[in-house]
Motif scaffolding. Structure first.
Motif: not given
Length: 314
Positions: A76-82, A240-249, A254-255
């Motif tokens: 939910r972080e940096h989104g526009v919803g609840d 299987a595939g694996l995704l690890a990520h982070s992001y900001r506003s 991005l990483e």
């Protein structure tokens, strides 16, 4: 009848800044990456969507070859919803796209994305530099077959399912001919994934749609990456595939770390053996990020045209 979903699920689909896209591979595995959904959905028609650039067109080639995809709305972080909405939402369906969108479609994408990604940079330099990034964008629309909403972001508890019923757990897959052991540094894969806040696993389900689940990284050694997976992940071995990520506003800073490999789930443990790896870390400054996006999109588009991949999309 089109598959619809509740108001609380719509808040997630319409509000999240990013989501995870899983596509199938010819070998029966899955590749998972992050995309920008920018609130694209139509509850009456039962569709969700996201945008991408032709310069980053590998995902479009996978969709062309097999349109069954999944989108996991997991943060939910940096989104526009609840932002207190705790649900983990998985939408599965069949994707389609037009590799040559008209002007009206591009304008609509720009209007829709500004709420999530900020107003596009304009001017003589930016219009030219970001042409491949802004103007060669593609709208991908997914006709939903099933929406699964768990009551929390760990995908724990009893989910609410709309659309097609959930299938039984997928049977184990035949191991690859070259073996299941790690082919890249598993300890390094585990370290990189463990320091990022969002880690997701994707595999092919029994009904041949990708499934995406949140996982937690435990220890990692030469044997593989030990994961804590939800109870419903089927036992046995599978690609299987694996995704690890982070992001900001506005998706600045991005990483992303991506792997394909082999997952082995037993009563006591789940071990992931990575076979391939890719990733990037984007700069945390918006201007530097746009410069990098412009360069990568231009280079990717030029390579795709030279190799005939754009023409092959249709």
């Amino acid at each position: 009848m089109p598959v619809s979903w509740s108001d609380s699920v719509d808040d997630v689909i319409g509000g999240d800044l990013t989501c995870a896209l899983a596509c199938l591979t010819p070998a029966g595995g899955a590749v998972v990456t992050s995309v920008a959904p920018i609130g694209l959905r139509d509850r009456e028609r039962g569709t969700v969507g996201f945008t991408t650039s032709l310069g980053f067109g590998r995902k479009l080639e996978r969709i062309r070859d097999d349109p069954r995809v999944a989108l996991a709305y997991h943060a939910r972080e940096h989104g526009v919803g609840d932002r207190t909405n705790p649900r983990f939402v998985l939408a599965q369906g069949e994707a389609r796209f037009d590799p040559h969108p008209d002007r009206a479609t591009l304008d609509e994408i720009a209007r829709q994305s500004s709420r999530y990604l900020g107003e596009p940079r304009r001017g003589r330099f930016w219009d030219r530099w970001l042409h491949a990034y802004y103007e060669d964008r593609v709208l991908v629309t997914v006709t939903v077959t099933r929406v699964v909403a768990w009551p929390d972001l760990r995908a724990a508890g009893t989910p609410v399912v709309t659309g097609a019923p959930l299938p039984e757990g997928a049977a184990p897959q035949t191991p690859p001919k070259n073996g299941t052991a790690p082919r890249v540094d598993a300890a390094r894969t585990g370290r990189r994934a463990a320091r990022l806040p969002h880690v997701l696993l994707a595999y092919r389900g029994q009904d041949r749609y990708p499934a995406v689940v949140p996982v937690e990284v435990g220890s990692a050694d030469v044997e593989g990456v030990h994961l804590r997976v939800p109870d419903f992940v089927p036992p046995g071995g599978r690609r299987a595939g694996l995704l690890a990520h982070s992001y900001r506003s506005q998706l600045v800073g991005l990483e992303s770390r991506q792997n394909t490999g082999w997952l082995e789930v037993t009563d006591a443990d789940a071990v992931y053996a990575p076979h391939t790896e890719s990733g990037f870390r984007a700069p945390p400054q918006k201007t530097v990020l746009l410069l990098a996006n412009g360069f990568l999109a231009r280079r990717g588009l030029a390579q795709a045209r030279k190799q005939g991949r754009i023409q092959a999309l249709g």
